[in-house]
Design a protein around this motif. Structure first.
Motif, PDB file in Angstrom:
ATOM      1  N   SER A 151     -12.656   5.284  -5.202  1.00 48.35           N
ATOM      2  CA  SER A 151     -12.678   4.496  -4.759  1.00 48.35           C
ATOM      3  C   SER A 151     -11.186   3.401  -4.724  1.00 48.35           C
ATOM      4  CB  SER A 151     -13.074   3.308  -6.331  1.00 48.35           C
ATOM      5  OG  SER A 151     -12.947   1.966  -6.537  1.00 48.35           O
ATOM      6  N   LEU A 152     -11.673   3.055  -3.747  1.00 46.37           N
ATOM      7  CA  LEU A 152     -10.201   2.360  -2.749  1.00 46.37           C
ATOM      8  C   LEU A 152      -9.740   0.991  -4.030  1.00 46.37           C
ATOM      9  CD1 LEU A 152      -8.955   2.154   0.583  1.00 46.37           C
ATOM     10  CD2 LEU A 152      -8.753  -0.156  -0.814  1.00 46.37           C
ATOM     11  N   GLU A 157      -4.700   0.238  -7.246  1.00 46.54           N
ATOM     12  CA  GLU A 157      -4.024   0.043  -8.112  1.00 46.54           C
ATOM     13  C   GLU A 157      -2.923   0.680  -9.406  1.00 46.54           C
ATOM     14  OE1 GLU A 157      -6.914  -1.647 -10.690  1.00 46.54           O
ATOM     15  OE2 GLU A 157      -7.793  -3.806  -9.855  1.00 46.54           O
ATOM     16  N   TRP A 158      -3.210   2.095  -8.409  1.00 51.32           N
ATOM     17  CA  TRP A 158      -2.008   2.892  -9.023  1.00 51.32           C
ATOM     18  C   TRP A 158      -0.614   1.846  -8.696  1.00 51.32           C
ATOM     19  CZ3 TRP A 158      -3.564   7.745  -6.308  1.00 51.32           C
ATOM     20  CH2 TRP A 158      -5.361   8.258  -6.515  1.00 51.32           C
ATOM     21  N   PHE A 163       2.304  -4.278  -7.517  1.00 56.47           N
ATOM     22  CA  PHE A 163       1.003  -4.303  -6.597  1.00 56.47           C
ATOM     23  C   PHE A 163       0.978  -5.811  -5.851  1.00 56.47           C
ATOM     24  CE2 PHE A 163      -3.458  -5.742  -7.942  1.00 56.47           C
ATOM     25  CZ  PHE A 163      -3.825  -4.775  -6.662  1.00 56.47           C
ATOM     26  N   ALA A 164      -0.427  -5.707  -4.831  1.00 63.18           N
ATOM     27  CA  ALA A 164      -0.138  -6.655  -3.366  1.00 63.18           C
ATOM     28  C   ALA A 164      -1.436  -7.143  -3.943  1.00 63.18           C
ATOM     29  CB  ALA A 164      -0.514  -6.354  -2.401  1.00 63.18           C
ATOM     30  N   ALA A 181      -3.285   3.171   0.620  1.00 64.24           N
ATOM     31  CA  ALA A 181      -4.383   3.978  -0.469  1.00 64.24           C
ATOM     32  C   ALA A 181      -5.382   4.591   0.471  1.00 64.24           C
ATOM     33  CB  ALA A 181      -4.524   2.398  -1.214  1.00 64.24           C
ATOM     34  N   ARG A 182      -6.027   3.853   1.537  1.00 65.66           N
ATOM     35  CA  ARG A 182      -6.570   4.528   2.274  1.00 65.66           C
ATOM     36  C   ARG A 182      -6.434   6.655   2.511  1.00 65.66           C
ATOM     37  NH1 ARG A 182      -8.393   1.274   8.185  1.00 65.66           N
ATOM     38  NH2 ARG A 182      -6.111   2.188   8.617  1.00 65.66           N
TER      39      ARG A 182
END
Length: 301
Positions: A151-152, A157-158, A163-164, A181-182
């Motif tokens: 899940s992207l 959230e890693w 975190f944005a 992330a993608r």
């Protein structure tokens, strides 16, 4: 103890030696200290350190001779690990060579009903509250062949510090983390596929941003990626969003805005599933049938 950057590190602790070269017994009064280290065969033992009592001669049953090539291990009498084969390079994990991940090609049509045992790369698209992650997990778990789910949102959230948060709006910072992330998801999918494991990804891809959204996924995964849109009615996604918590829950206005933009997928040529009246089990079965048709006749995108 702290050391300045670039300063030499203190010498390692030797047998019976504690900090700053002091004997172990001088720092721990009344304690016999660590056991001495036996010298190699044929070599005389080193003299005791100042203040150290010489060790008593070994007692008890004699030591068993070591097998050829077996090293002495304190407290462990088994054989050592099998050395890797000669000439083994860095692209190995243990004795298993991992194939390099490359762009995912189109899969061959399955022999039976549904996707069968085909190795697939799937992208499940939909607005927040469409049920993408839940359906993707169930579809992956019910397949007859190994299948992974990425899940992207989970990968985004890693990032813990810095975190944005999507609730703060979309800006350059969140755009950069989304692209990162993608790429990470695409790398994972290619490596799963290269090792015979199917992969389903989920993301809220907008049709009005083809280069950033669907085009980016195609670049990172490959031409064999099969996109499917999950698009229930607005009242359904609002109800599901209300049951969420944390940064996964969006305002009703934001959910309605995202859902409105997702309507642009109609007429795109991609398969669309309206799961407004489906439960998760039914949606996963419909998804499998839609993917089987996509394998036989890939969508143009």
């Amino acid at each position: 103890m702290q050391h300045a950057v670039g300063a030499p590190l203190p010498p390692p602790h030797g047998p019976g030696i504690g900090h700053v070269g002091r004997p172990y017994q001088a720092q721990h009064a009344g304690h016999p200290g660590p056991p001495p280290i036996s010298p190699p065969p044929g070599q005389a033992p080193p003299p005791p350190a100042p203040g150290q009592v010489p060790p008593p001669p070994a007692q008890g049953r004699p030591q068993q001779p070591l097998a050829p090539g077996q090293a002495s291990q304190p407290g462990w009498s088994g054989t050592g690990p099998t050395p890797p084969p000669a000439g083994q390079g860095t692209g190995h994990t243990g004795h298993v060579q991992l194939p390099p991940g490359g762009p995912v090609p189109l899969p061959a049509p399955p022999a039976g009903s549904g996707t069968g045992g085909a190795t697939l790369a799937v992208l499940l698209i939909g607005p927040a509250g469409a049920g993408k992650t839940t359906v993707a997990k169930l579809w992956a778990a019910r397949r007859r062949v190994p299948t992974a789910h990425v899940s992207l949102d989970d990968v985004r959230e890693w990032v813990r510090s810095g975190f944005a948060d999507p609730q703060a709006g979309w800006n350059d910072h969140s755009e950069a983390q989304y692209r990162l992330a993608r790429r990470t998801c695409g790398f994972a999918a290619r490596n799963f596929l290269a090792n015979g494991i199917s992969c389903i990804l989920d993301d809220a891809v907008f049709p009005d941003r083809p280069v950033v959204g669907l085009g980016g996924w195609k670049r990172h995964v490959g031409p064999g990626l099969l996109p499917v849109v999950l698009l229930p009615g607005l009242e359904i996604v609002l109800e599901r969003n209300a049951a969420r918590s944390g940064n996964r829950r969006l305002s009703d206005e934001e959910v309605a805005r995202i859902h409105g933009r997702m309507a642009g997928w109609y007429g795109s040529g991609l398969p669309i599933i309206d799961n407004s009246t489906y439960d998760v089990e039914t949606t996963a079965r419909v998804l499998d049938d839609v993917l089987a048709r996509s394998i036989a006749s890939p969508p143009a995108w």
